[in-house]
Design a protein around this motif. Structure first.
Motif, PDB file in Angstrom:
ATOM      1  N   ALA A 184      -4.386  10.873  -3.131  1.00  0.00           N
ATOM      2  CA  ALA A 184      -5.302  10.426  -2.075  1.00  0.00           C
ATOM      3  C   ALA A 184      -6.080   9.185  -2.485  1.00  0.00           C
ATOM      4  CB  ALA A 184      -6.272  11.553  -1.713  1.00  0.00           C
ATOM      5  N   GLN A 185      -6.224   8.985  -3.813  1.00  0.00           N
ATOM      6  CA  GLN A 185      -6.958   7.824  -4.335  1.00  0.00           C
ATOM      7  C   GLN A 185      -6.011   6.726  -4.817  1.00  0.00           C
ATOM      8  OE1 GLN A 185     -10.039   9.422  -7.209  1.00  0.00           O
ATOM      9  NE2 GLN A 185      -8.960  11.327  -6.730  1.00  0.00           N
ATOM     10  N   SER A 186      -4.688   6.908  -4.580  1.00  0.00           N
ATOM     11  CA  SER A 186      -3.652   5.984  -5.082  1.00  0.00           C
ATOM     12  C   SER A 186      -3.720   5.864  -6.605  1.00  0.00           C
ATOM     13  CB  SER A 186      -3.798   4.598  -4.426  1.00  0.00           C
ATOM     14  OG  SER A 186      -3.640   4.689  -3.038  1.00  0.00           O
ATOM     15  N   LYS A 187      -3.993   6.996  -7.271  1.00  0.00           N
ATOM     16  CA  LYS A 187      -4.055   7.039  -8.735  1.00  0.00           C
ATOM     17  C   LYS A 187      -2.975   7.951  -9.309  1.00  0.00           C
ATOM     18  CE  LYS A 187      -8.942   6.018  -9.548  1.00  0.00           C
ATOM     19  NZ  LYS A 187     -10.189   6.498 -10.167  1.00  0.00           N
ATOM     20  N   ASN A 188      -1.814   7.985  -8.626  1.00  0.00           N
ATOM     21  CA  ASN A 188      -0.795   8.952  -9.044  1.00  0.00           C
ATOM     22  C   ASN A 188       0.225   8.389 -10.034  1.00  0.00           C
ATOM     23  OD1 ASN A 188       0.022   7.372  -6.838  1.00  0.00           O
ATOM     24  ND2 ASN A 188       1.509   8.862  -6.152  1.00  0.00           N
ATOM     25  N   LYS A 189      -0.027   7.203 -10.600  1.00  0.00           N
ATOM     26  CA  LYS A 189       0.877   6.688 -11.642  1.00  0.00           C
ATOM     27  C   LYS A 189       0.904   7.613 -12.853  1.00  0.00           C
ATOM     28  CE  LYS A 189       0.940   1.685 -10.862  1.00  0.00           C
ATOM     29  NZ  LYS A 189       0.552   0.369 -11.418  1.00  0.00           N
ATOM     30  N   ILE A 190      -0.271   8.128 -13.225  1.00  0.00           N
ATOM     31  CA  ILE A 190      -0.370   9.014 -14.381  1.00  0.00           C
ATOM     32  C   ILE A 190       0.482  10.264 -14.184  1.00  0.00           C
ATOM     33  CG2 ILE A 190      -2.485  10.101 -13.456  1.00  0.00           C
ATOM     34  CD1 ILE A 190      -1.664   9.592 -17.180  1.00  0.00           C
ATOM     35  N   VAL A 191       0.575  10.728 -12.932  1.00  0.00           N
ATOM     36  CA  VAL A 191       1.392  11.905 -12.618  1.00  0.00           C
ATOM     37  C   VAL A 191       2.866  11.606 -12.895  1.00  0.00           C
ATOM     38  CG1 VAL A 191       2.029  13.567 -10.828  1.00  0.00           C
ATOM     39  CG2 VAL A 191      -0.263  12.584 -10.840  1.00  0.00           C
ATOM     40  N   GLY A 192       3.314  10.398 -12.512  1.00  0.00           N
ATOM     41  CA  GLY A 192       4.694   9.987 -12.746  1.00  0.00           C
ATOM     42  C   GLY A 192       5.026   9.886 -14.226  1.00  0.00           C
ATOM     43  N   TYR A 193       4.113   9.299 -15.000  1.00  0.00           N
ATOM     44  CA  TYR A 193       4.337   9.172 -16.453  1.00  0.00           C
ATOM     45  C   TYR A 193       4.491  10.542 -17.103  1.00  0.00           C
ATOM     46  CZ  TYR A 193       2.728   4.322 -15.887  1.00  0.00           C
ATOM     47  OH  TYR A 193       2.588   3.019 -15.495  1.00  0.00           O
ATOM     48  N   LEU A 194       3.607  11.467 -16.734  1.00  0.00           N
ATOM     49  CA  LEU A 194       3.636  12.806 -17.326  1.00  0.00           C
ATOM     50  C   LEU A 194       4.886  13.579 -16.912  1.00  0.00           C
ATOM     51  CD1 LEU A 194      -0.126  13.708 -16.824  1.00  0.00           C
ATOM     52  CD2 LEU A 194       1.027  13.461 -19.034  1.00  0.00           C
ATOM     53  N   ALA A 195       5.308  13.397 -15.658  1.00  0.00           N
ATOM     54  CA  ALA A 195       6.516  14.074 -15.181  1.00  0.00           C
ATOM     55  C   ALA A 195       7.756  13.557 -15.915  1.00  0.00           C
ATOM     56  CB  ALA A 195       6.670  13.860 -13.675  1.00  0.00           C
ATOM     57  N   GLY A 196       7.809  12.242 -16.159  1.00  0.00           N
ATOM     58  CA  GLY A 196       8.927  11.665 -16.899  1.00  0.00           C
ATOM     59  C   GLY A 196       8.994  12.181 -18.331  1.00  0.00           C
ATOM     60  N   LEU A 197       7.822  12.265 -18.970  1.00  0.00           N
ATOM     61  CA  LEU A 197       7.751  12.807 -20.331  1.00  0.00           C
ATOM     62  C   LEU A 197       8.224  14.253 -20.356  1.00  0.00           C
ATOM     63  CD1 LEU A 197       6.780  12.735 -23.316  1.00  0.00           C
ATOM     64  CD2 LEU A 197       4.507  13.408 -22.473  1.00  0.00           C
ATOM     65  N   SER A 198       7.786  15.030 -19.373  1.00  0.00           N
ATOM     66  CA  SER A 198       8.132  16.448 -19.307  1.00  0.00           C
ATOM     67  C   SER A 198       9.636  16.644 -19.141  1.00  0.00           C
ATOM     68  CB  SER A 198       7.386  17.103 -18.137  1.00  0.00           C
ATOM     69  OG  SER A 198       7.745  18.441 -18.005  1.00  0.00           O
TER      70      SER A 198
ATOM     71  N   LYS B  29       0.832  -1.204   0.000  1.00  0.00           N
ATOM     72  CA  LYS B  29       0.000   0.000   0.000  1.00  0.00           C
ATOM     73  C   LYS B  29       0.866   1.254   0.000  1.00  0.00           C
ATOM     74  CE  LYS B  29      -4.034  -1.923   2.419  1.00  0.00           C
ATOM     75  NZ  LYS B  29      -4.827  -1.872   3.665  1.00  0.00           N
ATOM     76  N   LEU B  30       1.942   1.195   0.774  1.00  0.00           N
ATOM     77  CA  LEU B  30       2.857   2.331   0.874  1.00  0.00           C
ATOM     78  C   LEU B  30       3.525   2.632  -0.458  1.00  0.00           C
ATOM     79  CD1 LEU B  30       4.704   4.347   2.492  1.00  0.00           C
ATOM     80  CD2 LEU B  30       6.188   2.391   2.953  1.00  0.00           C
ATOM     81  N   TRP B  31       4.081   1.596  -1.101  1.00  0.00           N
ATOM     82  CA  TRP B  31       4.847   1.811  -2.322  1.00  0.00           C
ATOM     83  C   TRP B  31       3.977   2.100  -3.538  1.00  0.00           C
ATOM     84  CZ3 TRP B  31       9.712   3.082  -2.871  1.00  0.00           C
ATOM     85  CH2 TRP B  31      10.581   2.847  -1.805  1.00  0.00           C
ATOM     86  N   ILE B  32       2.701   1.697  -3.492  1.00  0.00           N
ATOM     87  CA  ILE B  32       1.768   2.067  -4.570  1.00  0.00           C
ATOM     88  C   ILE B  32       1.667   3.587  -4.663  1.00  0.00           C
ATOM     89  CG2 ILE B  32      -0.704   2.165  -5.146  1.00  0.00           C
ATOM     90  CD1 ILE B  32      -0.866  -0.791  -4.311  1.00  0.00           C
ATOM     91  N   VAL B  33       1.728   4.255  -3.505  1.00  0.00           N
ATOM     92  CA  VAL B  33       1.697   5.722  -3.476  1.00  0.00           C
ATOM     93  C   VAL B  33       3.106   6.297  -3.566  1.00  0.00           C
ATOM     94  CG1 VAL B  33       1.003   7.750  -2.140  1.00  0.00           C
ATOM     95  CG2 VAL B  33      -0.401   5.686  -2.077  1.00  0.00           C
ATOM     96  N   ALA B  34       4.054   5.711  -2.792  1.00  0.00           N
ATOM     97  CA  ALA B  34       5.392   6.301  -2.668  1.00  0.00           C
ATOM     98  C   ALA B  34       6.196   6.239  -3.961  1.00  0.00           C
ATOM     99  CB  ALA B  34       6.163   5.609  -1.543  1.00  0.00           C
ATOM    100  N   ALA B  35       6.152   5.117  -4.682  1.00  0.00           N
ATOM    101  CA  ALA B  35       6.983   4.962  -5.883  1.00  0.00           C
ATOM    102  C   ALA B  35       6.668   6.022  -6.947  1.00  0.00           C
ATOM    103  CB  ALA B  35       6.848   3.555  -6.449  1.00  0.00           C
ATOM    104  N   PRO B  36       5.386   6.177  -7.356  1.00  0.00           N
ATOM    105  CA  PRO B  36       5.098   7.252  -8.320  1.00  0.00           C
ATOM    106  C   PRO B  36       5.379   8.651  -7.761  1.00  0.00           C
ATOM    107  CG  PRO B  36       3.262   5.697  -8.196  1.00  0.00           C
ATOM    108  CD  PRO B  36       4.180   5.382  -7.060  1.00  0.00           C
TER     109      PRO B  36
END
Length: 491
Positions: A178-192, A35-42
């Motif tokens: 807050a919804q553990s849906k921050n993978k999309i944020v990581g993808y966009l940051a990497g692209l940027s 649960k922790l790394w689902i949020v922490a990794a992205p």
């Protein structure tokens, strides 16, 4: 004989019970780790890449000229950190509200909280504009070198669009996190970040646009993820928590503003701490070399800080979700797991940076004098990295539980009444210069960490559950309590 058999059976039963308890604990730790790394990794990856935008800009500007590098470092470390502290701090109120509401299954409130945060942060961004318009006279008033202050005034104007990008980037990240849906944020940051490297090379090296090319690429790098995140949220990525724009976002703003101000004070006082370090350094002899060396150290320290801030976000989400769900025991357990994870990573990095010393400086500068100054500061950098592995995580616990106002008082006392005065005495009175200032600041951080550990240890988590329940139900919309009610949706 019968008694011996009975004793033997009891021993076996007790033994198996202990093994089962150990297995249950291992399973519990593993479950919490996932649960922790689902949020922490992205979150860590996002912060790495976002921070990388500033570092890439600094690397290109550093090869344009020493004055440009010092001015950029001053604006990024003083003004941008000041504004970043206010906006990130105020946005962290959204972490508390969204995390606890999501845990309590009040999903329709998350979109309303997001819109309320947009309103509060937009007003705050407009209020910050004079700092970036009148940068040169402000820095001269603070005693900075005239040439560096003049160049900083030019760079600060380029930062105005970046300030407004924070309104959306901070709030959308916290809403999705807050919804553990921050993978999309990581993808966009990497692209940027990838695009930023390309555009910086194109505009600075190939097209020879100098400072304008570097700053133009920086603005694009901050805004590209925002468009992607807005598209994801508005176009169906969060069907349970985004119900469209609502008039309700303009009502009951005062409680959100109060929590935002407490959150802003807490994080501002923390993020501005390094700003004081740079300002004090600017009054020393050979200020340009000192500021360049210190800014490089703070950038390296900032890279590691991104890991800790990722854990800060994860701690906030885990604690707020569990408090909103009504589980005090799970909230307390998540605190232990996240602190241990972050500390282990901090120890590894502490050893690594002790060994590397000043070698990394040549990524940022061609100056042997600056590289030597970085080498001298490296042990302090390593110890700062170690402390950063615990202190921000405890701040994340505070955000998740809604203790922002308490931590703000702790920060004022430990940083500005303990750390800064000791740093001034060591740096100026005892002649230790930058090292003395940094040692004082580190001592303030150490005291603050001890105080936060004590507060966390003594916390009544059952009481925190009751407070979270009261907070969620106090600010919930009548429509979310009544299935037939109207949500005043505009879109």
């Amino acid at each position: 004989m019968g008694q011996e058999m009975e004793k033997d059976i009891k021993e076996k039963l007790l033994g198996s019970g202990e093994e089962e308890e150990d297995e249950n604990l291992k399973r519990k730790i593993w479950k919490e780790m996932k649960k922790l790394w689902i949020v922490a990794a992205p979150a860590i990856f996002t912060r790495f890449t976002t921070f990388g935008v500033s570092v890439i800009s600094q690397m290109f500007i550093g090869h344009i000229g020493a004055t440009e590098l010092a001015a950029f470092a001053l604006v990024a470390t003083v003004l941008l950190r000041f504004a970043n502290g206010i906006l990130l701090g105020m946005a962290s109120a959204l972490e508390t509200l969204c995390g606890q509401a999501y845990g309590a299954k009040k999903h329709d409130m998350l979109g309303i909280y997001l819109q309320r945060s947009w309103i509060v942060l937009l007003i705050s961004s407009i209020a910050l504009l004079p700092l970036f318009i009148f940068t040169t006279p402000i820095l001269k008033l603070l005693g900075q070198d005239d040439e560096i202050a003049a160049m900083a005034g030019t760079i600060s104007l380029w930062y105005i669009p970046i300030i407004f990008s924070f309104v959306f980037s901070f709030t959308l990240q916290m809403f999705l996190q807050a919804q553990s849906k921050n993978k999309i944020v990581g993808y966009l940051a990497g692209l940027s970040l990838s695009l930023h490297v390309f555009f910086s090379w194109l505009m600075v090296i190939k097209l020879k646009l100098g400072l304008a090319g570097a700053m133009g690429s920086t603005i694009l790098a901050y805004w590209i993820p925002n468009f992607g995140q807005l598209g994801f949220v508005l176009c169906g990525g969060c069907p349970e928590t985004w119900k469209g724009f609502s008039r309700s976002a303009f009502t009951d703003l005062w409680p959100v503003i109060k929590l935002s101000l407490s959150s802003g004070a807490m994080l501002c006082l923390e993020l501005w701490y390094n700003t004081v370090l740079v300002l004090l350094t600017g009054h020393m002899k050979d200020a340009e070399v000192a500021i360049d060396a210190l800014s490089i150290c703070l950038n390296i320290n900032g890279w590691e800080m991104m890991i800790s801030l990722g854990f800060l976000g994860a701690a906030s989400v885990r604690v707020s979700n569990e408090l909103g769900r009504g589980s005090a025991k799970a909230a307390k357990f998540s605190v232990v797991v996240v602190v241990v994870n972050s500390l282990c990573i901090g120890i590894v990095l502490f050893i690594m940076f002790l060994l590397l010393r000043g070698r990394l400086a040549y990524l940022f500068t061609d100056s042997p004098e600056v590289a030597e100054a970085v080498s001298v500061l490296s042990p302090l950098l390593a110890f700062s990295i170690l402390m950063n592995s615990v202190q921000p995580v405890l701040s994340g616990v505070a955000v998740g539980a809604g203790w922002q106002s308490v931590v703000a008082y702790v920060n004022v006392t430990c940083y500005y009444l303990v750390g800064v005065p000791i740093g001034v005495v060591l740096g100026y009175a005892l002649g230790l210069h930058v090292k003395g200032i940094w040692i004082g600041m580190m001592f303030g951080t150490f005291v603050q960490t001890l105080v936060l550990l004590y507060i966390t240890w003594k916390t009544d988590w059952d009481k925190q559950v009751s407070m979270a329940f009261a907070r969620v139900n106090k600010w919930v919309l009548p429509a979310s309590l009544n299935p037939n009610g109207s949500n005043n949706t505009l879109v």
